[in-house]
Design an enzyme around this catalytic site. Structure first.
Site, PDB file in Angstrom:
ATOM      1  N   GLY A  55       0.823  -1.193   0.000  1.00 54.92           N
ATOM      2  CA  GLY A  55       0.000   0.000   0.000  1.00 54.92           C
ATOM      3  C   GLY A  55       0.861   1.248   0.000  1.00 54.92           C
ATOM      4  O   GLY A  55       2.085   1.179  -0.085  1.00 54.92           O
ATOM      5  N   GLY A  57       0.930   5.649   1.421  1.00 54.93           N
ATOM      6  CA  GLY A  57       0.339   6.704   2.222  1.00 54.93           C
ATOM      7  C   GLY A  57       0.937   8.032   1.848  1.00 54.93           C
ATOM      8  O   GLY A  57       1.663   8.154   0.856  1.00 54.93           O
ATOM      9  N   GLY A  58       0.663   9.040   2.668  1.00 53.05           N
ATOM     10  CA  GLY A  58       1.149  10.370   2.364  1.00 53.05           C
ATOM     11  C   GLY A  58       2.644  10.531   2.539  1.00 53.05           C
ATOM     12  O   GLY A  58       3.240  11.466   2.003  1.00 53.05           O
ATOM     13  N   MET A  59       3.266   9.610   3.291  1.00 55.88           N
ATOM     14  CA  MET A  59       4.689   9.755   3.585  1.00 55.88           C
ATOM     15  C   MET A  59       5.559   8.716   2.889  1.00 55.88           C
ATOM     16  O   MET A  59       6.779   8.887   2.809  1.00 55.88           O
ATOM     17  CB  MET A  59       4.924   9.676   5.089  1.00 55.88           C
ATOM     18  CG  MET A  59       4.213  10.770   5.862  1.00 55.88           C
ATOM     19  SD  MET A  59       4.449  10.633   7.636  1.00 55.88           S
ATOM     20  CE  MET A  59       6.184  11.031   7.745  1.00 55.88           C
ATOM     21  N   VAL A  62       4.613   1.167   1.201  1.00 55.61           N
ATOM     22  CA  VAL A  62       4.797   0.032   2.099  1.00 55.61           C
ATOM     23  C   VAL A  62       4.869  -1.250   1.270  1.00 55.61           C
ATOM     24  O   VAL A  62       4.028  -1.478   0.392  1.00 55.61           O
ATOM     25  CB  VAL A  62       3.657  -0.075   3.128  1.00 55.61           C
ATOM     26  CG1 VAL A  62       3.908  -1.239   4.083  1.00 55.61           C
ATOM     27  CG2 VAL A  62       3.527   1.222   3.916  1.00 55.61           C
ATOM     28  N   ASP A 172      -1.908  10.778  13.947  1.00 56.92           N
ATOM     29  CA  ASP A 172      -2.669  10.441  12.733  1.00 56.92           C
ATOM     30  C   ASP A 172      -3.586   9.251  12.983  1.00 56.92           C
ATOM     31  O   ASP A 172      -3.577   8.268  12.237  1.00 56.92           O
ATOM     32  CB  ASP A 172      -1.706  10.154  11.581  1.00 56.92           C
ATOM     33  CG  ASP A 172      -2.379  10.295  10.211  1.00 56.92           C
ATOM     34  OD1 ASP A 172      -3.464  10.910  10.147  1.00 56.92           O
ATOM     35  OD2 ASP A 172      -1.827   9.788   9.217  1.00 56.92           O
TER      36      ASP A 172
END
Length: 233
Positions: A55, A57-59, A62, A172
């Site tokens: 997956g 994410g914003g950072m 993965v 978060d």
């Protein structure tokens, strides 16, 4: 870059411009294909062999990876370039990931290691089979009150433990960061990307940008100020 030979499992080093090409393994001399991109299957980062993408994410991205030294599967988060070039962010990232690695709790996904290779910064975490709470709700709709209370209790216990042990603030909390494993247990993710108590949350000198998800962010976090565990709760 390096990748793992599919035949002898030896580690082969090649130039970055050889991506996607066929080369001879320096160990068994078999002809093998180099990964088509830096994070393709069989690519090696430090002690980890990438298997597939899990997956993003914003950072960062993965990946499911195999840790060679300990012969186990891990979830490997690789930071996006924009964060890998920010030295102040990297210093905080390493410091707090090491603190998160000291946490051992049944409702927290364990952080194993943090490091860098060739300018790539990564965080290796426990790999948990299951779905995020967001994926469950996207598929099945709103959960029952009883189920919601169960998840909330488990996540609250995880946050309480992180605060008591390391004074970590997650920043978060959202369904995307709560994994539900095959035993129907909640596992809090991304504590390795947390902040310590009272750390400033702005990511640049102007304070125009803050970390977090708009739909779930707390007021003090939104303005880039200091926060403690109450923002998570």
């Amino acid at each position: 870059m390096r990748f793992q030979c599919q035949y002898c499992l030896g580690i082969v080093a090649i130039d970055d411009d050889a991506l996607g090409q066929h080369v001879a393994c320096g160990h068994c001399e078999s002809i093998v294909q180099v990964p088509e991109h830096r994070f393709g299957p069989t690519a090696v980062i430090d002690d980890f062999v990438i298997k597939n993408e899990l997956g993003h994410g914003g950072m960062g991205m993965v990946y499911l990876a195999h840790q060679l030294s300990l012969d186990r599967e891990v979830a490997l988060k690789v930071l996006l370039d924009q964060y890998s070039r920010d030295q102040e962010f990297i210093i905080d990232f390493v410091r707090e990931a090491r603190a998160a690695a000291r946490l051992n709790h049944p409702y927290i996904i364990q952080s194993f290691a943090v490091g860098q290779e060739e300018g790539l910064y990564f965080l290796a975490m426990e790999y948990v089979k299951g779905d995020t709470l967001k994926e469950i709700m996207d598929h099945s709709g709103a959960v029952s009150i009883e189920y919601g209370l169960k998840v909330t209790k488990q996540v609250a216990e995880a946050l309480g433990y992180a605060w008591e042990q390391q004074k970590l603030v997650h920043r978060d909390i959202k369904p995307d960061n709560i994994m539900i494993d095959t035993e129907d247990t909640a596992k809090l993710m991304d504590l390795g990307l947390a902040r310590f108590d009272n750390d400033s949350l702005a990511t640049n000198d102007d304070g125009d940008e803050v970390m977090g998800t708009p739909q779930y962010i707390s007021p003090e976090q939104l303005i880039g100020g200091d926060m403690d565990f109450r923002g998570d709760l």
